[in-house]
Scaffold this motif. Structure first.
Motif, PDB file in Angstrom:
ATOM      1  N   LEU A 101      -2.574   0.114  -4.517  1.00  0.00           N
ATOM      2  CA  LEU A 101      -2.241  -1.183  -3.916  1.00  0.00           C
ATOM      3  C   LEU A 101      -1.615  -2.036  -5.010  1.00  0.00           C
ATOM      4  O   LEU A 101      -2.196  -2.192  -6.093  1.00  0.00           O
TER       5      LEU A 101
ATOM      6  N   LYS B 162       3.808  -3.176   3.502  1.00  0.00           N
ATOM      7  CA  LYS B 162       3.175  -4.470   3.277  1.00  0.00           C
ATOM      8  C   LYS B 162       1.939  -4.642   4.150  1.00  0.00           C
ATOM      9  O   LYS B 162       1.968  -4.366   5.359  1.00  0.00           O
ATOM     10  N   LEU B 163       0.854  -5.081   3.538  1.00  0.00           N
ATOM     11  CA  LEU B 163      -0.371  -5.405   4.255  1.00  0.00           C
ATOM     12  C   LEU B 163      -0.447  -6.914   4.479  1.00  0.00           C
ATOM     13  O   LEU B 163       0.176  -7.702   3.763  1.00  0.00           O
TER      14      LEU B 163
ATOM     15  N   PRO C   3      -7.327  -6.128   0.888  1.00  0.00           N
ATOM     16  CA  PRO C   3      -8.566  -5.732   1.568  1.00  0.00           C
ATOM     17  C   PRO C   3      -9.798  -6.328   0.887  1.00  0.00           C
ATOM     18  O   PRO C   3      -9.836  -6.501  -0.340  1.00  0.00           O
TER      19      PRO C   3
ATOM     20  N   GLN D 238       0.842  -1.190   0.000  1.00  0.00           N
ATOM     21  CA  GLN D 238       0.000   0.000   0.000  1.00  0.00           C
ATOM     22  C   GLN D 238       0.882   1.247   0.000  1.00  0.00           C
ATOM     23  O   GLN D 238       1.729   1.418   0.877  1.00  0.00           O
TER      24      GLN D 238
END
Length: 453
Positions: free
Chosen positions: A36, A113-114, A118, A29
């Motif tokens: 993204l 980094k996620l 989502p 992100q």
């Protein structure tokens, strides 16, 4: 022996850790850009996010390629047919952070980094006029930094009366037009219609005046006809013996392929010719009075040929209006590094005006800390620096807006107001055209011939 075996196992563990740290796989992100990047092996997906939406980007990604022996660890192509064709590089920045760099810009986007993609990115967003307008409003609210003082967007939309695509197009362009921002745009494929803010900006020298002014330059000031380079985007001639005149009509379209690599190669060859010592160049006038911009990378390539010392060209920040906390991302510096090819380090004058915009302005900014100082003559530039951030709407239309500011070494931004000249001269005024003269060029010759003496 056991000690050696233990050390060897630690070494193997270190290699495994280092390898995983360099692996760009994951969901990244960006700060201030609303992207993204979902990287899985060679496959890349790009999404554009706001607080109310997550849409597959109009920026189409190619297959990811891992790099060896380069600063970037990986890259993949990105395209918007007819508008963008470049590489997106991934640069390491720690285990859970990366920098994404689009090769036709000087922008480095910090990304974190996620844990996972989502949920909002896994469902289709409705594409009604109301949804499209809502995403448009929200995108400007979080990314556009140049609303009037105290404003962070437009009033809540009233779209009940929008029944057709044409009415939607008129509504959205009606919002953008009063901004008079050259870096706003809207592309509506369903209507075969486009809007570009650069065409509607009020502060501009009339096209017929520019045409007549350059006819005076070509007929009365140049010792020989302007020699075209890079498909006519550049022209070179002598004004007087030892003083060169370089007209730069843009920093784009320098080659038939019009790709970043091909344009740079063509530009470098032209610059080699301009700055060949055989010309005996003692002073240089660069004319940017009809330059709508293009690639910052090409603008920097030219700045590199005009210095023998390294210095900061400018710093950039992205607006983060919807992310809370500080309003801008941390500054990222862009450097001018001296070229090892033919160069010119002597006195330079740059002619500017309201039709000097975008990459023409970042080029001018990249010369501000050059030594010896570059003299600017003419009028303020347009004040449109930032790269155009491409966005997509739920109905498939594309739009663009600026989301950055450029800062000089003193931390000053010239967005909206433009870079002022050292010597203010009207650009192709009616009096000059009637008299068959170019006052800016007269002033430039006075500066350079005085320097020569």
């Amino acid at each position: 022996m056991r000690g050696l075996l233990f050390s060897f196992l630690i070494f193997l563990t270190f290699l495994g850790t280092a390898g995983s740290a360099a692996d760009p796989d994951g969901v990244w992100q960006t700060e201030g850009y609303g992207y993204l990047f979902d990287v899985r092996g060679q496959e890349v997906a790009i999404y554009e996010t706001t607080a109310i939406s997550c849409l597959p980007s109009g920026l189409i990604p190619g297959a990811l390629e891992h790099l060896e022996g380069e600063d970037a660890e990986a890259r993949f192509g990105v395209t918007i047919p007819g508008f963008i064709e470049a590489d997106m590089e991934i640069w390491p920045l720690g285990k859970d952070s990366r920098r994404f760099h689009r090769s036709d810009t000087s922008t480095f986007m910090t990304a974190h980094k996620l844990a996972a993609l989502p949920d909002a990115c896994k469902v289709n967003t409705a594409a009604t006029a109301q949804d499209t307008v809502a995403v448009f409003h929200e995108s400007f609210k979080i990314h556009y930094p140049f609303f009037a003082e105290g404003r962070t967007g437009w009033p809540a939309p009233t779209v009940d009366a929008i029944a057709t695509d044409q009415e939607l197009f008129d509504y959205l362009t009606g919002l953008m037009a009063p901004l008079e921002d050259a870096h706003t745009a809207l592309v509506a494929p369903s209507l075969d219609a486009m809007y570009f803010g650069a065409e509607g900006a009020g502060r501009s020298a009339p096209e017929e005046s520019r045409k007549a002014g350059f006819e005076i330059v070509d007929g009365s000031y140049l010792r020989s006809p302007l020699a075209p380079y890079c498909r006519g985007m550049l022209g070179y001639a002598e004004l007087v013996r030892g003083v060169g005149y370089l007209r730069v009509s843009g920093f784009t379209n320098f080659s038939e392929a019009n790709t970043p690599d091909a344009n740079l190669a063509a530009f470098e060859r032209a610059l080699d010719d301009f700055f060949d010592p055989i010309h005996g160049l003692a002073g240089l006038v660069i004319d940017l009075r009809d330059n709508a911009g293009g690639s910052d990378a090409l603008a920097l390539a030219m700045a590199r040929r005009l210095t023998e010392q390294e210095y900061i060209a400018y710093s950039k920040q992205a607006y983060r209006g919807g992310e809370g906390g500080q309003a801008w991302t941390d500054e990222t510096a862009t450097w001018v590094q001296a070229s090892d090819r033919e160069s010119f380090w002597g006195p330079v004058v740059v002619l500017t005006g309201p039709n000097s915009m975008s990459a023409a302005e970042t080029f001018l900014m990249a010369l501000m800390d050059r030594a010896p100082e570059v003299t600017r003559i003419g009028d303020n530039t347009r004040g449109a620096f930032a790269d155009m951030l491409p966005r997509i709407l739920p109905n498939g239309w594309l739009f663009a807006l600026p989301n950055e500011r450029y800062l000089d070494s003193a931390g000053k931004s010239y967005d909206r107001l433009g870079i002022p000249p050292h010597i203010r001269v009207p650009v192709f005024s009616e009096e000059d055209l009637a008299a068959g003269r170019d006052s800016a060029l007269d002033a430039a010759l006075k500066v350079l011939t005085s320097d020569a003496r």
